[in-house]
Write a protein that holds these residues in place. Sequence first.
Motif, PDB file in Angstrom:
ATOM      1  N   THR A  17       0.845  -1.186   0.000  1.00  8.48           N
ATOM      2  CA  THR A  17       0.000   0.000   0.000  1.00  8.48           C
ATOM      3  C   THR A  17       0.882   1.238   0.000  1.00  8.48           C
ATOM      4  O   THR A  17       1.875   1.304   0.731  1.00  8.48           O
ATOM      5  CB  THR A  17      -0.902   0.019   1.245  1.00  8.48           C
ATOM      6  OG1 THR A  17      -1.586  -1.221   1.337  1.00  8.48           O
ATOM      7  CG2 THR A  17      -1.913   1.137   1.154  1.00  8.48           C
ATOM      8  N   ARG A  18       0.514   2.212  -0.832  1.00  7.52           N
ATOM      9  CA  ARG A  18       1.264   3.470  -0.917  1.00  7.52           C
ATOM     10  C   ARG A  18       0.483   4.556  -0.171  1.00  7.52           C
ATOM     11  O   ARG A  18      -0.699   4.734  -0.398  1.00  7.52           O
ATOM     12  CB  ARG A  18       1.443   3.865  -2.378  1.00  7.52           C
ATOM     13  CG  ARG A  18       2.313   2.901  -3.146  1.00  7.52           C
ATOM     14  CD  ARG A  18       2.153   3.076  -4.644  1.00  7.52           C
ATOM     15  NE  ARG A  18       2.384   4.428  -5.061  1.00  7.52           N
ATOM     16  CZ  ARG A  18       3.280   4.790  -5.970  1.00  7.52           C
ATOM     17  NH1 ARG A  18       4.008   3.887  -6.548  1.00  7.52           N
ATOM     18  NH2 ARG A  18       3.424   6.041  -6.298  1.00  7.52           N
ATOM     19  N   TYR A  19       1.185   5.253   0.705  1.00  5.70           N
ATOM     20  CA  TYR A  19       0.580   6.333   1.482  1.00  5.70           C
ATOM     21  C   TYR A  19       1.265   7.642   1.145  1.00  5.70           C
ATOM     22  O   TYR A  19       2.482   7.696   0.969  1.00  5.70           O
ATOM     23  CB  TYR A  19       0.744   6.075   2.987  1.00  5.70           C
ATOM     24  CG  TYR A  19      -0.027   4.881   3.501  1.00  5.70           C
ATOM     25  CD1 TYR A  19      -1.387   4.978   3.779  1.00  5.70           C
ATOM     26  CD2 TYR A  19       0.604   3.672   3.722  1.00  5.70           C
ATOM     27  CE1 TYR A  19      -2.095   3.889   4.256  1.00  5.70           C
ATOM     28  CE2 TYR A  19      -0.095   2.580   4.198  1.00  5.70           C
ATOM     29  CZ  TYR A  19      -1.444   2.696   4.462  1.00  5.70           C
ATOM     30  OH  TYR A  19      -2.141   1.622   4.933  1.00  5.70           O
ATOM     31  N   LYS A  20       0.461   8.723   1.105  1.00  8.57           N
ATOM     32  CA  LYS A  20       1.018  10.064   1.011  1.00  8.57           C
ATOM     33  C   LYS A  20       1.245  10.518   2.454  1.00  8.57           C
ATOM     34  O   LYS A  20       0.341  10.463   3.291  1.00  8.57           O
ATOM     35  CB  LYS A  20       0.040  11.018   0.325  1.00  8.57           C
ATOM     36  CG  LYS A  20      -0.294  10.654  -1.105  1.00  8.57           C
ATOM     37  CD  LYS A  20       0.768  11.092  -2.040  1.00  8.57           C
ATOM     38  CE  LYS A  20       0.416  11.032  -3.512  1.00  8.57           C
ATOM     39  NZ  LYS A  20      -0.530  10.097  -3.981  1.00  8.57           N
ATOM     40  N   TRP A  62      -1.317  10.964   6.912  1.00  5.75           N
ATOM     41  CA  TRP A  62      -0.224  10.399   7.690  1.00  5.75           C
ATOM     42  C   TRP A  62       0.896  11.424   7.795  1.00  5.75           C
ATOM     43  O   TRP A  62       1.032  12.297   6.948  1.00  5.75           O
ATOM     44  CB  TRP A  62       0.311   9.126   7.031  1.00  5.75           C
ATOM     45  CG  TRP A  62      -0.716   8.040   6.959  1.00  5.75           C
ATOM     46  CD1 TRP A  62      -1.674   7.874   6.001  1.00  5.75           C
ATOM     47  CD2 TRP A  62      -0.898   6.976   7.885  1.00  5.75           C
ATOM     48  NE1 TRP A  62      -2.446   6.783   6.277  1.00  5.75           N
ATOM     49  CE2 TRP A  62      -1.980   6.205   7.428  1.00  5.75           C
ATOM     50  CE3 TRP A  62      -0.255   6.604   9.051  1.00  5.75           C
ATOM     51  CZ2 TRP A  62      -2.432   5.081   8.099  1.00  5.75           C
ATOM     52  CZ3 TRP A  62      -0.700   5.476   9.720  1.00  5.75           C
ATOM     53  CH2 TRP A  62      -1.779   4.721   9.250  1.00  5.75           C
ATOM     54  N   ARG A  63       1.709  11.311   8.843  1.00  4.12           N
ATOM     55  CA  ARG A  63       2.870  12.175   9.008  1.00  4.12           C
ATOM     56  C   ARG A  63       4.062  11.313   9.422  1.00  4.12           C
ATOM     57  O   ARG A  63       3.889  10.215   9.954  1.00  4.12           O
ATOM     58  CB  ARG A  63       2.620  13.262  10.055  1.00  4.12           C
ATOM     59  CG  ARG A  63       2.353  12.726  11.432  1.00  4.12           C
ATOM     60  CD  ARG A  63       2.185  13.804  12.482  1.00  4.12           C
ATOM     61  NE  ARG A  63       1.666  13.238  13.704  1.00  4.12           N
ATOM     62  CZ  ARG A  63       2.377  12.515  14.584  1.00  4.12           C
ATOM     63  NH1 ARG A  63       3.658  12.310  14.358  1.00  4.12           N
ATOM     64  NH2 ARG A  63       1.819  12.016  15.666  1.00  4.12           N
ATOM     65  N   VAL A  64       5.271  11.821   9.208  1.00  3.53           N
ATOM     66  CA  VAL A  64       6.475  11.094   9.585  1.00  3.53           C
ATOM     67  C   VAL A  64       6.653  11.212  11.099  1.00  3.53           C
ATOM     68  O   VAL A  64       6.750  12.314  11.636  1.00  3.53           O
ATOM     69  CB  VAL A  64       7.717  11.662   8.857  1.00  3.53           C
ATOM     70  CG1 VAL A  64       8.984  10.988   9.362  1.00  3.53           C
ATOM     71  CG2 VAL A  64       7.580  11.482   7.366  1.00  3.53           C
ATOM     72  N   ARG A  66      -4.772  13.993  11.437  1.00  6.99           N
ATOM     73  CA  ARG A  66      -5.965  14.572  10.818  1.00  6.99           C
ATOM     74  C   ARG A  66      -5.723  14.758   9.324  1.00  6.99           C
ATOM     75  O   ARG A  66      -4.567  14.807   8.876  1.00  6.99           O
ATOM     76  CB  ARG A  66      -6.285  15.920  11.468  1.00  6.99           C
ATOM     77  CG  ARG A  66      -5.210  16.964  11.227  1.00  6.99           C
ATOM     78  CD  ARG A  66      -5.545  18.283  11.900  1.00  6.99           C
ATOM     79  NE  ARG A  66      -4.492  19.239  11.716  1.00  6.99           N
ATOM     80  CZ  ARG A  66      -4.322  20.013  10.644  1.00  6.99           C
ATOM     81  NH1 ARG A  66      -5.158  19.928   9.629  1.00  6.99           N
ATOM     82  NH2 ARG A  66      -3.316  20.859  10.568  1.00  6.99           N
ATOM     83  N   PRO A  67      -6.750  14.893   8.515  1.00  8.48           N
ATOM     84  CA  PRO A  67      -6.548  15.122   7.079  1.00  8.48           C
ATOM     85  C   PRO A  67      -5.804  16.432   6.825  1.00  8.48           C
ATOM     86  O   PRO A  67      -6.224  17.499   7.271  1.00  8.48           O
ATOM     87  CB  PRO A  67      -7.969  15.192   6.520  1.00  8.48           C
ATOM     88  CG  PRO A  67      -8.799  14.441   7.498  1.00  8.48           C
ATOM     89  CD  PRO A  67      -8.160  14.677   8.837  1.00  8.48           C
ATOM     90  N   LEU A  68      -4.673  16.330   6.120  1.00  8.30           N
ATOM     91  CA  LEU A  68      -3.864  17.510   5.805  1.00  8.30           C
ATOM     92  C   LEU A  68      -4.126  18.005   4.390  1.00  8.30           C
ATOM     93  O   LEU A  68      -3.903  19.171   4.087  1.00  8.30           O
ATOM     94  CB  LEU A  68      -2.383  17.181   5.990  1.00  8.30           C
ATOM     95  CG  LEU A  68      -1.985  16.771   7.405  1.00  8.30           C
ATOM     96  CD1 LEU A  68      -0.573  16.252   7.422  1.00  8.30           C
ATOM     97  CD2 LEU A  68      -2.150  17.938   8.360  1.00  8.30           C
ATOM     98  N   SER A  69      -4.561  17.130   3.523  1.00 11.25           N
ATOM     99  CA  SER A  69      -4.939  17.495   2.162  1.00 11.25           C
ATOM    100  C   SER A  69      -5.873  16.408   1.644  1.00 11.25           C
ATOM    101  O   SER A  69      -6.351  15.574   2.420  1.00 11.25           O
ATOM    102  CB  SER A  69      -3.699  17.629   1.269  1.00 11.25           C
ATOM    103  OG  SER A  69      -3.114  16.368   1.060  1.00 11.25           O
TER     104      SER A  69
END
Length: 127
Positions: free
Chosen positions: A42-45, A73-75, A65-68
């Motif tokens: 699975t590829r995540y942004k 997801w965040r690092v 939370r949704p960023l765009s």
Amino acid sequence: MTTIQKSKIGRVLSNKMDKTLVVLVESHRNHPLYKKTIRKMTRYKVHDEKNECGIGDTVKIAETRPLSKEKRWRVAEIVNKAAAIEVKPEEIATPVVLTGIKKAMAEVKAETADGTAEAESLEEKNK
């Protein structure tokens, strides 16, 4: 009420976007009937605020939370940095090809009765 954030570990595929990574996460499951291990990719942004991740790095990502439109997801942390490989231009151009051309030109010179006139014209064309 506390919520538990999901986290995953994956490999960075792309960092071409500003503050955004594409991370590949692999998961393995057994097929219920055939018992074969199935690999799902699975590829995540992922949001990378400081643009510090590179291609090939292993990162831990956390849900946020949704960023765009596609980024959720965040690092969280960089687990392993990928080794940077530097290649010199001399290593790309193989000398075998160049010596093969020189050998072919020498054969043309030897085969022609006149010798130099035709071989020189072929050398000029190849330059």
